[in-house]
Structure formats: structure tokens, C-alpha cells
Design a protein around this motif. Structure first.
Motif, mmCIF file in Angstrom:
data_model
loop_
_atom_site.group_PDB
_atom_site.id
_atom_site.type_symbol
_atom_site.label_atom_id
_atom_site.label_comp_id
_atom_site.label_asym_id
_atom_site.label_seq_id
_atom_site.Cartn_x
_atom_site.Cartn_y
_atom_site.Cartn_z
ATOM 1 N N ILE A 11 0.846 -1.183 0.000
ATOM 2 C CA ILE A 11 0.000 0.000 0.000
ATOM 3 C C ILE A 11 0.881 1.232 0.000
ATOM 4 O O ILE A 11 1.736 1.399 0.851
ATOM 5 N N MET A 12 0.658 2.100 -0.986
ATOM 6 C CA MET A 12 1.353 3.377 -1.003
ATOM 7 C C MET A 12 0.566 4.331 -0.132
ATOM 8 O O MET A 12 -0.640 4.386 -0.197
ATOM 9 N N VAL A 13 1.262 5.079 0.656
ATOM 10 C CA VAL A 13 0.620 5.980 1.596
ATOM 11 C C VAL A 13 1.164 7.377 1.399
ATOM 12 O O VAL A 13 2.356 7.560 1.230
ATOM 13 N N LEU A 14 0.288 8.350 1.430
ATOM 14 C CA LEU A 14 0.748 9.728 1.468
ATOM 15 C C LEU A 14 1.008 10.044 2.924
ATOM 16 O O LEU A 14 0.143 9.888 3.764
ATOM 17 N N VAL A 15 2.207 10.477 3.226
ATOM 18 C CA VAL A 15 2.607 10.743 4.599
ATOM 19 C C VAL A 15 2.811 12.236 4.785
ATOM 20 O O VAL A 15 3.582 12.846 4.060
ATOM 21 N N MET A 16 2.129 12.803 5.739
ATOM 22 C CA MET A 16 2.332 14.208 6.076
ATOM 23 C C MET A 16 3.355 14.241 7.207
ATOM 24 O O MET A 16 3.135 13.661 8.251
ATOM 25 N N ALA A 17 4.439 14.942 6.986
ATOM 26 C CA ALA A 17 5.512 14.982 7.985
ATOM 27 C C ALA A 17 5.670 16.402 8.511
ATOM 28 O O ALA A 17 6.508 17.156 8.058
ATOM 29 N N ASN A 21 3.462 21.140 3.464
ATOM 30 C CA ASN A 21 4.196 20.950 2.217
ATOM 31 C C ASN A 21 5.136 19.760 2.242
ATOM 32 O O ASN A 21 5.800 19.489 1.262
ATOM 33 N N ALA A 22 5.236 19.058 3.346
ATOM 34 C CA ALA A 22 6.140 17.913 3.466
ATOM 35 C C ALA A 22 5.373 16.634 3.154
ATOM 36 O O ALA A 22 4.954 15.917 4.035
ATOM 37 N N LEU A 23 5.197 16.357 1.868
ATOM 38 C CA LEU A 23 4.421 15.212 1.429
ATOM 39 C C LEU A 23 5.356 14.160 0.847
ATOM 40 O O LEU A 23 6.249 14.477 0.063
ATOM 41 N N SER A 24 5.150 12.899 1.246
ATOM 42 C CA SER A 24 5.986 11.793 0.774
ATOM 43 C C SER A 24 5.123 10.621 0.354
ATOM 44 O O SER A 24 4.008 10.463 0.851
ATOM 45 N N LEU A 25 5.660 9.791 -0.532
ATOM 46 C CA LEU A 25 5.054 8.506 -0.861
ATOM 47 C C LEU A 25 5.812 7.447 -0.080
ATOM 48 O O LEU A 25 7.032 7.508 0.031
ATOM 49 N N GLN A 26 5.107 6.467 0.442
ATOM 50 C CA GLN A 26 5.733 5.376 1.193
ATOM 51 C C GLN A 26 5.174 4.063 0.669
ATOM 52 O O GLN A 26 3.989 3.959 0.382
ATOM 53 N N TRP A 27 6.038 3.045 0.530
ATOM 54 C CA TRP A 27 5.611 1.749 0.029
ATOM 55 C C TRP A 27 6.361 0.651 0.737
ATOM 56 O O TRP A 27 7.433 0.855 1.306
ATOM 57 N N GLN A 88 6.223 18.390 -6.175
ATOM 58 C CA GLN A 88 5.376 18.000 -7.302
ATOM 59 C C GLN A 88 4.049 18.759 -7.273
ATOM 60 O O GLN A 88 3.524 19.068 -6.206
ATOM 61 N N PRO A 89 3.485 19.056 -8.453
ATOM 62 C CA PRO A 89 2.194 19.747 -8.499
ATOM 63 C C PRO A 89 1.062 18.845 -8.021
ATOM 64 O O PRO A 89 1.155 17.627 -8.097
ATOM 65 N N VAL A 90 0.021 19.466 -7.529
ATOM 66 C CA VAL A 90 -1.163 18.747 -7.060
ATOM 67 C C VAL A 90 -2.339 19.241 -7.889
ATOM 68 O O VAL A 90 -2.448 20.442 -8.119
ATOM 69 N N SER A 105 9.777 -4.347 -12.290
ATOM 70 C CA SER A 105 8.481 -4.963 -12.021
ATOM 71 C C SER A 105 7.355 -4.223 -12.741
ATOM 72 O O SER A 105 7.540 -3.124 -13.271
ATOM 73 N N ALA A 106 6.197 -4.820 -12.698
ATOM 74 C CA ALA A 106 4.992 -4.159 -13.199
ATOM 75 C C ALA A 106 4.672 -2.982 -12.278
ATOM 76 O O ALA A 106 5.200 -2.873 -11.169
ATOM 77 N N GLU A 107 3.794 -2.130 -12.756
ATOM 78 C CA GLU A 107 3.385 -0.961 -11.991
ATOM 79 C C GLU A 107 2.612 -1.369 -10.738
ATOM 80 O O GLU A 107 1.819 -2.302 -10.774
ATOM 81 N N SER A 108 2.843 -0.645 -9.669
ATOM 82 C CA SER A 108 2.050 -0.852 -8.463
ATOM 83 C C SER A 108 0.676 -0.223 -8.687
ATOM 84 O O SER A 108 0.427 0.426 -9.706
ATOM 85 N N ASP A 109 -0.198 -0.366 -7.730
ATOM 86 C CA ASP A 109 -1.439 0.392 -7.777
ATOM 87 C C ASP A 109 -1.057 1.857 -7.782
ATOM 88 O O ASP A 109 0.006 2.236 -7.293
ATOM 89 N N SER A 110 -1.914 2.688 -8.336
ATOM 90 C CA SER A 110 -1.606 4.116 -8.356
ATOM 91 C C SER A 110 -2.328 4.824 -7.218
ATOM 92 O O SER A 110 -3.311 4.321 -6.675
ATOM 93 N N LEU A 111 -1.806 5.977 -6.883
ATOM 94 C CA LEU A 111 -2.357 6.766 -5.792
ATOM 95 C C LEU A 111 -2.386 8.216 -6.237
ATOM 96 O O LEU A 111 -1.384 8.734 -6.740
ATOM 97 N N LYS A 112 -3.534 8.861 -6.049
ATOM 98 C CA LYS A 112 -3.680 10.256 -6.472
ATOM 99 C C LYS A 112 -3.579 11.173 -5.260
ATOM 100 O O LYS A 112 -4.248 10.974 -4.254
ATOM 101 N N ALA A 113 -2.710 12.173 -5.381
ATOM 102 C CA ALA A 113 -2.573 13.196 -4.344
ATOM 103 C C ALA A 113 -3.376 14.403 -4.804
ATOM 104 O O ALA A 113 -3.168 14.910 -5.905
ATOM 105 N N THR A 114 -4.311 14.831 -3.983
ATOM 106 C CA THR A 114 -5.137 15.985 -4.333
ATOM 107 C C THR A 114 -5.082 17.015 -3.219
ATOM 108 O O THR A 114 -4.874 16.689 -2.057
#
Length: 127
Positions: A11-17, A21-27, A88-90, A105-114
Motif C-alpha cells: 500500500i502506497m501511503v501519502l505521509v504528512m511529515a 508541504n512535506a508530502l511523501s510517498l511510502q511503500w 510535485q504539483p497537485v 516490475s509491473a506498476e504498483s497500484d496508483s495513488l492520487k494526491a489531491t
């Protein structure tokens, strides 16, 4: 985690740190091949590629995406990896792939940041 199921099971997670403005992807990291067999010597994941979709599609693939970062996989790998996407733009949609000496590898599931939606129903109210 298998190469095949990188984002299907990871699961990819958007992490607010701290900051807005501190946005990260985690997998989750990958430690097995597409059959679930542990990756042998020389076959371990060496890096993860993080893609941003360039087409407004429900299912984004490598052909319609741009690599925005490559994260080197340390040895031994931690349970999760991450990449900052603060610049990155939102809105944007992202996915991750795992890379070893044999293939990507194949693509993981995608995740949209809005971003937040605009306020609605603005009216004047008398006190």
C-alpha cells in the motif's frame, strides 16, 4: 512482497511529515519474486522507481508516466521505503516499480494526491 505484487499488496501511503508541504510517498519493500520465492543472491531489488502519471487515466502505466525519482534499496532493506514529493504539483497520480538486475516490475497500484477542495456556499449572514 513479490516483484509482481509490489503495489497490489504494498500500500502506497501519502505521509504528512509536520508541514503541509512535506508530502511523501511510502511503500512496502520487495523481497520475493513473482512466484513468492525469496530473491536469491544477486537478484535482490537494487532500486525503486517512482513515477508520476502524465495522462489523466484511471489506470496509469509506465508508457504514460514520467520517472520523478529513483530510490536506491539499501542492504538489508527496511520494511518500507519513501520519497518526498513535496515539489510535485497537485493533483498528481503516482505509482512505484521495483528494479533488480533482471528487470523492472509491473506498476504498483496508483495513488492520487489531491489538494483541498474550495470552500462552498459562501453567503452573507447578518449578526
Amino acid at each position: 512482497m513479490t516483484m509482481k505484487n509490489l503495489l497490489l499488496a504494498a500500500i502506497m501511503v501519502l505521509v504528512m511529515a509536520g508541514s503541509a508541504n512535506a508530502l511523501s510517498l511510502q511503500w512496502d519493500t520487495v523481497s520475493t519474486d513473482t512466484q513468492g520465492v525469496p530473491l536469491g543472491s544477486g537478484m535482490q531489488v537494487t532500486s525503486y522507481k517512482v513515477y508520476k502519471c502524465t495522462t489523466p487515466s484511471a489506470s496509469c502505466l509506465k508508457a504514460g508516466a514520467t520517472v520523478i525519482g529513483t530510490v536506491t534499496a539499501p542492504t538489508p532493506q527496511p520494511a518500507t521505503m519513501s520519497l518526498s514529493i513535496s515539489t510535485q504539483p497537485v493533483p498528481s497520480t503516482y505509482f512505484v516499480t521495483a528494479v533488480n538486475l533482471i528487470n523492472e516490475s509491473a506498476e504498483s497500484d496508483s495513488l492520487k494526491a489531491t489538494g483541498a477542495d474550495k470552500p462552498k456556499s459562501l453567503i452573507f449572514v447578518q449578526p
